[in-house]
Enzyme design. Structure first.
Site, PDB file in Angstrom:
ATOM      1  N   ASN A   9       0.872  -1.176   0.000  1.00 54.38           N
ATOM      2  CA  ASN A   9       0.000   0.000   0.000  1.00 54.38           C
ATOM      3  C   ASN A   9       0.909   1.226   0.000  1.00 54.38           C
ATOM      4  O   ASN A   9       1.476   1.575   1.032  1.00 54.38           O
ATOM      5  CB  ASN A   9      -0.895  -0.014   1.253  1.00 54.38           C
ATOM      6  CG  ASN A   9      -1.688   1.279   1.397  1.00 54.38           C
ATOM      7  OD1 ASN A   9      -1.832   2.033   0.431  1.00 54.38           O
ATOM      8  ND2 ASN A   9      -2.205   1.537   2.590  1.00 54.38           N
ATOM      9  N   LYS A  11       0.080   4.187  -0.203  1.00 50.66           N
ATOM     10  CA  LYS A  11      -0.610   5.374   0.324  1.00 50.66           C
ATOM     11  C   LYS A  11      -0.433   6.527  -0.687  1.00 50.66           C
ATOM     12  O   LYS A  11      -0.327   6.269  -1.881  1.00 50.66           O
ATOM     13  CB  LYS A  11      -0.090   5.739   1.706  1.00 50.66           C
ATOM     14  CG  LYS A  11      -0.023   4.542   2.663  1.00 50.66           C
ATOM     15  CD  LYS A  11       0.131   4.961   4.075  1.00 50.66           C
ATOM     16  CE  LYS A  11       0.408   3.752   4.938  1.00 50.66           C
ATOM     17  NZ  LYS A  11       0.003   3.937   6.301  1.00 50.66           N
ATOM     18  N   HIS A 100      -9.588   1.403   5.048  1.00 52.75           N
ATOM     19  CA  HIS A 100      -8.306   1.623   5.734  1.00 52.75           C
ATOM     20  C   HIS A 100      -8.538   2.617   6.874  1.00 52.75           C
ATOM     21  O   HIS A 100      -9.342   3.534   6.748  1.00 52.75           O
ATOM     22  CB  HIS A 100      -7.280   2.161   4.733  1.00 52.75           C
ATOM     23  CG  HIS A 100      -5.887   2.167   5.273  1.00 52.75           C
ATOM     24  ND1 HIS A 100      -5.450   3.107   6.169  1.00 52.75           N
ATOM     25  CD2 HIS A 100      -4.841   1.328   5.078  1.00 52.75           C
ATOM     26  CE1 HIS A 100      -4.185   2.852   6.485  1.00 52.75           C
ATOM     27  NE2 HIS A 100      -3.791   1.774   5.839  1.00 52.75           N
ATOM     28  N   GLU A 102      -6.969   5.078   7.822  1.00 49.67           N
ATOM     29  CA  GLU A 102      -6.762   6.491   7.449  1.00 49.67           C
ATOM     30  C   GLU A 102      -8.008   7.050   6.763  1.00 49.67           C
ATOM     31  O   GLU A 102      -8.315   8.230   6.871  1.00 49.67           O
ATOM     32  CB  GLU A 102      -5.502   6.611   6.567  1.00 49.67           C
ATOM     33  CG  GLU A 102      -4.239   6.409   7.405  1.00 49.67           C
ATOM     34  CD  GLU A 102      -3.053   5.844   6.648  1.00 49.67           C
ATOM     35  OE1 GLU A 102      -3.061   5.833   5.411  1.00 49.67           O
ATOM     36  OE2 GLU A 102      -2.103   5.392   7.329  1.00 49.67           O
ATOM     37  N   GLU A 171      -5.437  -4.539  11.005  1.00 51.50           N
ATOM     38  CA  GLU A 171      -4.421  -3.501  11.110  1.00 51.50           C
ATOM     39  C   GLU A 171      -4.657  -2.700  12.386  1.00 51.50           C
ATOM     40  O   GLU A 171      -5.438  -1.721  12.369  1.00 51.50           O
ATOM     41  CB  GLU A 171      -4.494  -2.559   9.906  1.00 51.50           C
ATOM     42  CG  GLU A 171      -4.270  -3.225   8.575  1.00 51.50           C
ATOM     43  CD  GLU A 171      -3.667  -2.246   7.572  1.00 51.50           C
ATOM     44  OE1 GLU A 171      -2.595  -2.548   7.065  1.00 51.50           O
ATOM     45  OE2 GLU A 171      -4.265  -1.185   7.321  1.00 51.50           O
ATOM     46  N   GLY A 177       2.335   2.621  10.702  1.00 57.40           N
ATOM     47  CA  GLY A 177       3.271   3.727  10.477  1.00 57.40           C
ATOM     48  C   GLY A 177       4.012   4.180  11.723  1.00 57.40           C
ATOM     49  O   GLY A 177       4.656   5.227  11.722  1.00 57.40           O
ATOM     50  N   SER A 216       3.390  -1.797  10.435  1.00 56.98           N
ATOM     51  CA  SER A 216       4.844  -1.799  10.649  1.00 56.98           C
ATOM     52  C   SER A 216       5.510  -3.141  10.334  1.00 56.98           C
ATOM     53  O   SER A 216       6.474  -3.530  10.996  1.00 56.98           O
ATOM     54  CB  SER A 216       5.177  -1.355  12.073  1.00 56.98           C
ATOM     55  OG  SER A 216       4.756  -0.018  12.280  1.00 56.98           O
TER      56      SER A 216
END
Ligand code: PEP
Length: 252
Positions: A9, A11, A100, A102, A171, A177, A216
């Protein structure tokens, strides 16, 4: 037997030049030999789908598939700025990330939106990668299983046995991240809990659904994570930007 699936991904990263060099490096690396029976994909920003689709086609369509990072919950029409699932299919996508954290955090996506998006992806012959996961506060207050169960139950309610054609990505938000990877045991416990919840609905669906871990993942922790019985691969953010790191994770 569920295939191990590793999905990059990117992003909101990339450029025409860096994309070309990434696809070339990864496809050349994959041609040197990859473990059998695995699937690999890269989910790129929408403006780069056509470019990356063509690059993958040129270099190594056998190994790497193309994916998108989001999709509209609507099929077509007056939704300025949105991208329809049929468009992603036309551009050669096989996978689409939905929900996701985010997007849930910055674009207020709910579980209902996520399920509608997954339906659009399925209706257009692609695989949705449905993201779930708890925040640090939710885990610290001991509510992580309850939170993830809530997210999964909304997907079960809408998607029913079509879940067998989806991937789920666990996740934990505190691991995305941050460099704070979940331990293999912690991740396995949640993956097991998700599979048992799916089995309450349908044992066949539960045994077919691939459950990926994301948060991560790096070359040095991927081996231990992927060795867990209910971890069927990974969704890789930051580490996927470096082609050599992504290749190392794919080989883990
Ligand atoms: C992600 O964005 O899906 C992700 C897992 O990011 P990272 O690997 O950087 O934690």
């Amino acid at each position: 037997m569920r295939p191990l699936t590793v999905i990059a991904n990117w992003k909101m990263n990339g450029s025409l030049a860096s994309n070309a060099s990434w696809v070339k490096s990864v496809c050349r690396g994959m041609e040197q030999g990859m473990p059998a029976g695995r699937k690999y994909a890269v989910c790129v920003p929408s403006p780069y789908l056509a470019q990356c689709g063509q690059l993958i086609e040129d270099y190594s369509p056998a190994f790497l598939s193309l994916g998108a990072q989001d999709v509209s919950m609507y099929a077509a029409g007056a939704y300025t700025g949105e991208v329809a699932a049929a468009m992603l299919k036309e551009l050669g996508c096989s996978f689409v990330i939905v929900g996701h954290s985010e997007r849930r955090q910055y674009h207020r996506e709910t579980d209902e939106h996520v399920a509608e998006k997954a339906l659009q992806v399925l209706d257009n012959g692609m695989t949705p990668v449905i993201c779930v996961g708890e925040s640090a506060d939710e885990r610290n207050s001991g509510r992580e299983v309850e939170v993830v169960r809530g997210q999964i139950s909304k997907q079960v309610a809408v998607l029913q046995d079509r879940l067998a054609d989806c991937l789920i990505a666990y996740e934990p938000i505190w691991a995305i991240g941050t460099g704070k990877v979940a331990s293999a045991d912690l991740a396995q416990d949640m993956h097991r809990a998700i599979r048992l919840q799916l089995a309450e609905f349908d044992e066949d669906v539960a045994s077919h659904v691939g459950i990926l871990y994301g948060g991560s993942v790096k070359p040095d922790n991927a081996v231990e994570l992927f060795a867990m019985p209910d971890i069927d691969g990974g969704l890789i953010g930051g580490a996927s930007l470096n082609p050599q790191d992504f290749l190392a994770i794919c080989q883990a």
